[in-house]
Design an enzyme around this catalytic site. Structure first.
Site, short mmCIF file in Angstrom:
data_model
loop_
_atom_site.label_atom_id
_atom_site.label_comp_id
_atom_site.label_asym_id
_atom_site.label_seq_id
_atom_site.Cartn_x
_atom_site.Cartn_y
_atom_site.Cartn_z
N GLY A 1 -1.58 9.98 -57.72
CA GLY A 1 -2.76 10.51 -58.40
C GLY A 1 -3.46 11.59 -57.59
O GLY A 1 -2.91 12.14 -56.64
N TYR A 2 -4.69 11.89 -58.00
CA TYR A 2 -5.47 13.01 -57.48
C TYR A 2 -4.60 14.27 -57.59
O TYR A 2 -4.31 14.97 -56.61
CB TYR A 2 -5.96 12.77 -56.06
CG TYR A 2 -7.31 13.41 -55.86
CD1 TYR A 2 -8.45 12.89 -56.46
CD2 TYR A 2 -7.46 14.58 -55.10
CE1 TYR A 2 -9.69 13.51 -56.33
CE2 TYR A 2 -8.69 15.19 -54.96
CZ TYR A 2 -9.80 14.65 -55.58
OH TYR A 2 -11.02 15.27 -55.45
N GLU B 1 -1.90 21.25 -58.18
CA GLU B 1 -0.89 22.14 -58.75
C GLU B 1 0.52 21.79 -58.26
O GLU B 1 1.50 21.99 -58.97
CB GLU B 1 -1.27 23.60 -58.39
CG GLU B 1 -0.35 24.67 -58.95
CD GLU B 1 -0.26 24.71 -60.48
OE1 GLU B 1 -1.19 24.22 -61.15
OE2 GLU B 1 0.76 25.22 -60.99
N GLY B 2 0.62 21.25 -57.04
CA GLY B 2 1.95 20.84 -56.53
C GLY B 2 2.58 19.78 -57.44
O GLY B 2 3.74 19.89 -57.83
N HIS B 3 1.77 18.75 -57.80
CA HIS B 3 2.29 17.72 -58.72
C HIS B 3 2.64 18.35 -60.07
O HIS B 3 3.64 18.01 -60.69
CB HIS B 3 1.23 16.65 -59.00
CG HIS B 3 0.82 15.83 -57.81
ND1 HIS B 3 -0.46 15.87 -57.28
CD2 HIS B 3 1.51 14.94 -57.07
CE1 HIS B 3 -0.53 15.03 -56.27
NE2 HIS B 3 0.64 14.46 -56.10
N GLN C 1 2.63 1.04 -48.77
CA GLN C 1 3.06 2.13 -47.89
C GLN C 1 1.97 2.61 -46.94
O GLN C 1 2.17 3.58 -46.22
CB GLN C 1 3.61 3.29 -48.73
CG GLN C 1 2.60 4.06 -49.55
CD GLN C 1 3.27 5.05 -50.48
OE1 GLN C 1 3.87 4.68 -51.47
NE2 GLN C 1 3.17 6.34 -50.16
N GLY D 1 8.58 16.11 -54.30
CA GLY D 1 8.23 17.35 -53.60
C GLY D 1 8.89 17.42 -52.24
O GLY D 1 9.04 16.40 -51.56
N SER E 1 -1.80 19.26 -50.83
CA SER E 1 -1.74 17.82 -50.58
C SER E 1 -3.03 17.21 -51.09
O SER E 1 -4.10 17.82 -50.94
CB SER E 1 -1.61 17.57 -49.07
OG SER E 1 -1.93 16.23 -48.77
N ARG F 1 -4.51 14.97 -49.68
CA ARG F 1 -5.33 14.71 -48.49
C ARG F 1 -6.08 15.96 -48.02
O ARG F 1 -6.97 15.85 -47.18
CB ARG F 1 -4.46 14.15 -47.37
CG ARG F 1 -4.02 12.71 -47.64
CD ARG F 1 -3.36 12.06 -46.44
NE ARG F 1 -3.17 10.64 -46.62
CZ ARG F 1 -2.02 10.06 -47.00
NH1 ARG F 1 -0.96 10.79 -47.23
NH2 ARG F 1 -1.96 8.75 -47.14
O1 PAF Z 1 4.78 10.88 -52.51
C1 PAF Z 1 4.02 10.04 -53.04
O2 PAF Z 1 3.02 10.38 -53.67
C2 PAF Z 1 4.33 8.55 -52.87
O3 PAF Z 1 4.88 8.28 -51.63
C3 PAF Z 1 5.21 8.01 -54.01
C4 PAF Z 1 6.59 8.65 -54.00
C5 PAF Z 1 4.53 8.22 -55.36
C6 PAF Z 1 5.42 6.50 -53.81
O4 PAF Z 1 4.21 5.81 -53.81
#
Ligand code: PAF
Length: 289
Positions: A31-32, A35-37, A61, A147, A185, A187
């Site tokens: 989420g968040y 443009e990269g996504h 993770q 990505g 990112s 972040r």
């Molecule tokens: O790259 C990410 O945003 C995360 O690591 C992913 C692949 C969605 C797994 O939680």
């Protein structure tokens, strides 16, 4: 745009699309969206008939002292951006739906996951691979797009899919950058204006290595030293800058296929970036943030 949050509903929807001959393209995210996504969504649209984007901040993770609770979240904004970009289905499972109990079974990667990011974030890639494997089982995509900024993640996901015979094609799309070179990112939102300026040291270090290589330097130690010189600016704490091959192993000589991977803390924020020497940063698509 449809929004689903149940696992069986999601699987049923995907299967119904496939029964009509539709190919499913999948972009897993936390989420968040930026443009990269959204460029990963564009790739998925080009490769499939229906596009699913998942939004799930995966607790597995994140390490104990990492930013799981503060990770940026804005579901309304994500929904609007996904809809505008033509996503067909947003998959937004709750944590208790993905993990009704502490998982006894995880996907534990081998040594390739214990270096670079894995050395600094122990257990991170087991968390990533476990959630990606679960998402693949639920969404059952034909093609999934990741990505390249998360180079090691993409490499490990490719290996997991090959090792476990998961019937999905993995495409890794180029990093999207702002015009000054900063890799997009979620972040980046943590950065103050000063930190954002300092964060440019990462892409500058990669460019400096690339330029030195284009100038004829092929010794990885010399190239690494050159990158570290640029990375070591006030406000930036370098974690690693390494020249590796496609299996993430150190190279004896830099070639067009060599990947330069970098990680650093800018203030409290950890950022990563990379470049394939033969492709260069300038070749990546740029956006105005
Ligand atoms: O790259 C990410 O945003 C995360 O690591 C992913 C692949 C969605 C797994 O939680």
């Amino acid at each position: 745009m449809l929004e689903l949050s149940g696992l069986s509903e999601m699987r049923a929807w995907s299967r119904a699309q496939k029964a009509r001959g539709g190919r499913i393209g999948f972009v897993p995210t936390m989420g968040y969206l930026h443009e990269g996504h959204l460029r990963l969504v564009d790739r998925a649209k080009a490769r499939a008939d229906r596009v699913v984007v998942s939004i799930f901040v995966n607790p597995l993770q994140f390490g104990q002292n990492e930013d799981f609770t503060t990770y940026p979240r804005d579901r309304a904004r994500d929904r609007a951006l996904a809809q505008e970009r033509g996503v067909d289905c947003l998959f937004t499972p709750e944590t208790k739906v993905m993990y009704p109990a502490d998982p006894v079974t995880r996907v534990i990667p081998e040594a390739m996951a214990g270096i670079l990011e894995g050395a600094i974030r122990p257990g991170h890639f087991a968390g990533v691979l476990t959630v990606v494997a679960k998402l693949f089982h639920v969404v059952e995509p034909d093609v999934a797009i990741f990505g390249r900024k998360d180079y090691q993640q993409a490499t490990l996901i490719r290996r997991m899919v090959a090792d476990l015979d998961v019937p999905v094609e993995i495409e890794v799309a180029p990093t999207t950058r702002e015009l000054d070179g900063l890799a997009l990112s979620s972040r980046n939102t943590y950065l103050t204006a000063d930190e954002r300026r300092s964060a440019l040291a990462l892409s500058r270090a990669l460019r400096a290595v690339e330029q030195a290589w284009r100038g004829g330097e092929a010794n990885p130690e010399h190239l690494q030293r050159r990158g570290m010189e640029i990375l070591g600016v006030p406000g930036v704490t370098p974690e690693y800058l390494a020249l590796v091959d496609e299996s993430l192993q150190p190279v004896a000589r830099a070639t067009a296929k060599t990947i330069v991977v970098v990680a650093a803390r800018v203030g409290p924020t950890r950022l990563i970036d990379n470049v394939v020497l033969g492709e260069g940063i300038a070749a990546d698509p740029a956006v105005r943030a």
